[in-house]
Design an enzyme around this catalytic site. Structure first.
Site, PDB file in Angstrom:
ATOM      1  N   ASP A  74     -19.820  -2.288 -23.712  1.00  0.00           N
ATOM      2  CA  ASP A  74     -18.405  -2.025 -23.410  1.00  0.00           C
ATOM      3  C   ASP A  74     -17.492  -3.058 -24.060  1.00  0.00           C
ATOM      4  O   ASP A  74     -16.429  -2.718 -24.596  1.00  0.00           O
ATOM      5  CB  ASP A  74     -18.176  -2.033 -21.889  1.00  0.00           C
ATOM      6  CG  ASP A  74     -18.677  -0.758 -21.224  1.00  0.00           C
ATOM      7  OD1 ASP A  74     -18.931   0.231 -21.953  1.00  0.00           O
ATOM      8  OD2 ASP A  74     -18.824  -0.751 -19.996  1.00  0.00           O
ATOM      9  N   ASP A  83     -20.712  -6.401 -19.633  1.00  0.00           N
ATOM     10  CA  ASP A  83     -21.410  -5.326 -20.345  1.00  0.00           C
ATOM     11  C   ASP A  83     -21.185  -5.492 -21.854  1.00  0.00           C
ATOM     12  O   ASP A  83     -20.071  -5.322 -22.356  1.00  0.00           O
ATOM     13  CB  ASP A  83     -20.877  -3.971 -19.876  1.00  0.00           C
ATOM     14  CG  ASP A  83     -21.722  -2.826 -20.415  1.00  0.00           C
ATOM     15  OD1 ASP A  83     -22.258  -2.056 -19.617  1.00  0.00           O
ATOM     16  OD2 ASP A  83     -21.860  -2.721 -21.667  1.00  0.00           O
ATOM     17  N   THR A 111     -32.437   3.189 -11.475  1.00  0.00           N
ATOM     18  CA  THR A 111     -33.787   2.604 -11.527  1.00  0.00           C
ATOM     19  C   THR A 111     -33.848   1.378 -12.442  1.00  0.00           C
ATOM     20  O   THR A 111     -34.819   0.630 -12.392  1.00  0.00           O
ATOM     21  CB  THR A 111     -34.795   3.636 -12.080  1.00  0.00           C
ATOM     22  OG1 THR A 111     -34.423   3.923 -13.446  1.00  0.00           O
ATOM     23  CG2 THR A 111     -34.774   4.926 -11.279  1.00  0.00           C
ATOM     24  N   ARG A 165     -30.153   2.138 -20.035  1.00  0.00           N
ATOM     25  CA  ARG A 165     -30.775   1.868 -18.737  1.00  0.00           C
ATOM     26  C   ARG A 165     -30.289   2.877 -17.732  1.00  0.00           C
ATOM     27  O   ARG A 165     -29.080   3.077 -17.579  1.00  0.00           O
ATOM     28  CB  ARG A 165     -30.372   0.478 -18.224  1.00  0.00           C
ATOM     29  CG  ARG A 165     -30.955  -0.649 -18.962  1.00  0.00           C
ATOM     30  CD  ARG A 165     -30.863  -1.937 -18.169  1.00  0.00           C
ATOM     31  NE  ARG A 165     -29.554  -2.267 -17.661  1.00  0.00           N
ATOM     32  CZ  ARG A 165     -29.286  -3.322 -16.927  1.00  0.00           C
ATOM     33  NH1 ARG A 165     -30.266  -4.137 -16.578  1.00  0.00           N
ATOM     34  NH2 ARG A 165     -28.076  -3.592 -16.509  1.00  0.00           N
TER      35      ARG A 165
HETATM   36  C1  PRP Z   1     -27.867  -2.998 -22.287  1.00  0.00           C
HETATM   37  C2  PRP Z   1     -28.321  -3.960 -23.367  1.00  0.00           C
HETATM   38  C3  PRP Z   1     -29.801  -3.775 -23.367  1.00  0.00           C
HETATM   39  C4  PRP Z   1     -30.094  -3.467 -21.938  1.00  0.00           C
HETATM   40  C5  PRP Z   1     -30.689  -4.689 -21.328  1.00  0.00           C
HETATM   41  O1  PRP Z   1     -27.828  -1.716 -22.748  1.00  0.00           O
HETATM   42  O2  PRP Z   1     -27.749  -3.727 -24.606  1.00  0.00           O
HETATM   43  O3  PRP Z   1     -30.228  -2.715 -24.208  1.00  0.00           O
HETATM   44  O4  PRP Z   1     -28.859  -3.173 -21.296  1.00  0.00           O
HETATM   45  O5  PRP Z   1     -31.111  -4.433 -20.043  1.00  0.00           O
HETATM   46  P1  PRP Z   1     -32.641  -4.485 -19.604  1.00  0.00           P
HETATM   47  O6  PRP Z   1     -33.181  -5.768 -20.143  1.00  0.00           O
HETATM   48  O7  PRP Z   1     -32.538  -4.476 -18.112  1.00  0.00           O
HETATM   49  O8  PRP Z   1     -33.332  -3.285 -20.152  1.00  0.00           O
HETATM   50  P2  PRP Z   1     -27.225  -0.505 -21.868  1.00  0.00           P
HETATM   51  O9  PRP Z   1     -28.294   0.198 -21.126  1.00  0.00           O
HETATM   52  O10 PRP Z   1     -26.073  -1.035 -21.057  1.00  0.00           O
HETATM   53  O11 PRP Z   1     -26.734   0.521 -22.962  1.00  0.00           O
HETATM   54  P3  PRP Z   1     -25.553   0.390 -24.036  1.00  0.00           P
HETATM   55  O12 PRP Z   1     -25.937  -0.713 -24.999  1.00  0.00           O
HETATM   56  O13 PRP Z   1     -25.575   1.722 -24.664  1.00  0.00           O
HETATM   57  O14 PRP Z   1     -24.263   0.080 -23.319  1.00  0.00           O
HETATM   58  N1  URA Z   2     -26.627  -5.134 -20.122  1.00  0.00           N
HETATM   59  C1  URA Z   2     -25.440  -5.758 -20.355  1.00  0.00           C
HETATM   60  O1  URA Z   2     -24.665  -5.323 -21.226  1.00  0.00           O
HETATM   61  N2  URA Z   2     -25.129  -6.837 -19.632  1.00  0.00           N
HETATM   62  C2  URA Z   2     -25.948  -7.342 -18.692  1.00  0.00           C
HETATM   63  O2  URA Z   2     -25.611  -8.350 -18.062  1.00  0.00           O
HETATM   64  C3  URA Z   2     -27.164  -6.684 -18.459  1.00  0.00           C
HETATM   65  C4  URA Z   2     -27.490  -5.589 -19.194  1.00  0.00           C
END
Ligand code: PRP
Ligand code: URA
Length: 208
Positions: free
Chosen positions: A202, A199, A107, A103
């Protein structure tokens, strides 16, 4: 919403509570993600196609069944990775194709950076795996990619959804079943699910 399935299983509720706890370290967190994914997958695959067969036991012939649905697991990088192990415990033959989406922090729109779908479609069912359904942008993008590729049947398996994300995915792809352990209160101003678990990437990978 008829396509939304929120687990009522006591073990799911118990493990989700441990997962949310900010004191849960990343070793335990990964184990819980694996276990919860297995339990949710059990529920999400209850309508798999079967064919009749028979099997010889030491005592005679028993009627039996074989699953004939071919299943592809589609974890969304990074956080969906931890769910694969749990699903493999139930469906060890499932192929895994990775889609990389992150994400944009400003945005909140998903940005695709990886796609490992094979050239031809050779499964009946794709399970999108991603623990967090926040705005729904990533889930909608993953489903768009799979549909464009030709996936015949798609289901979404996640852990926690926000009402906003459930609505966005249901409206964009009404035929996709959504399986979750919980739907939380809301998103905060930076797009995180409240109370959620923080997160998910993380916390799995120890990158906080
Ligand atoms: C997180 C999660 C989803 C997304 C959800 O990924 O694993 O893929 O956010 O958010 P959304 O419904 O608003 O799209 P992130 O972008 O944090 O990436 P990561 O898994 O690499 O940490
Ligand atoms: N992605 C995450 O990992 N946690 C949230 O709460 C939203 C998006």
């Amino acid at each position: 919403m008829s396509n939304l399935h929120v687990s009522e299983h006591p073990l799911v509720k118990h493990k989700l509570t441990l997962l949310r706890d900010k004191k849960t370290d990343h070793v335990k967190f990964r184990q819980l993600v694996r276990e919860l994914s297995l339990l949710l997958c059990y529920e999400a695959t209850r309508d798999l196609r079967l064919t009749d067969t028979s099997v010889e036991t030491p005592m005679g012939i028993a009627r039996g069944s074989h699953v004939t649905h071919e299943i592809g697991l589609v974890p969304i990088l990074r956080a969906g990775l931890g769910m694969v192990e749990g699903l493999w415990e139930l469906i060890p033959s499932a192929e895994v194709w990775h889609i990389g989406l992150y994400r944009d922090e400003k945005t909140l729109q998903p940005v695709q950076y990886y796609n490992k779908l094979p050239p031809e479609v050779r499964v009946h069912l794709c399970l999108i795996l991603d623990p967090m359904l926040a705005t729904g942008g990533s889930a909608v993008a993953a489903a768009d990619i799979l549909k464009k590729w030709g996936a015949p049947l798609i289901k979404y398996v996640g852990l926690i959804g926000a009402p906003e994300g459930v609505k966005a995915l249901s409206e964009a792809h009404p035929e996709i079943d959504i399986h979750l352990a919980a739907v939380d209160e809301r998103l905060n101003e930076i797009g995180y699910i409240v109370p959620g678990l923080g997160d998910a990437g993380d916390r799995q990978f120890g990158t906080t």
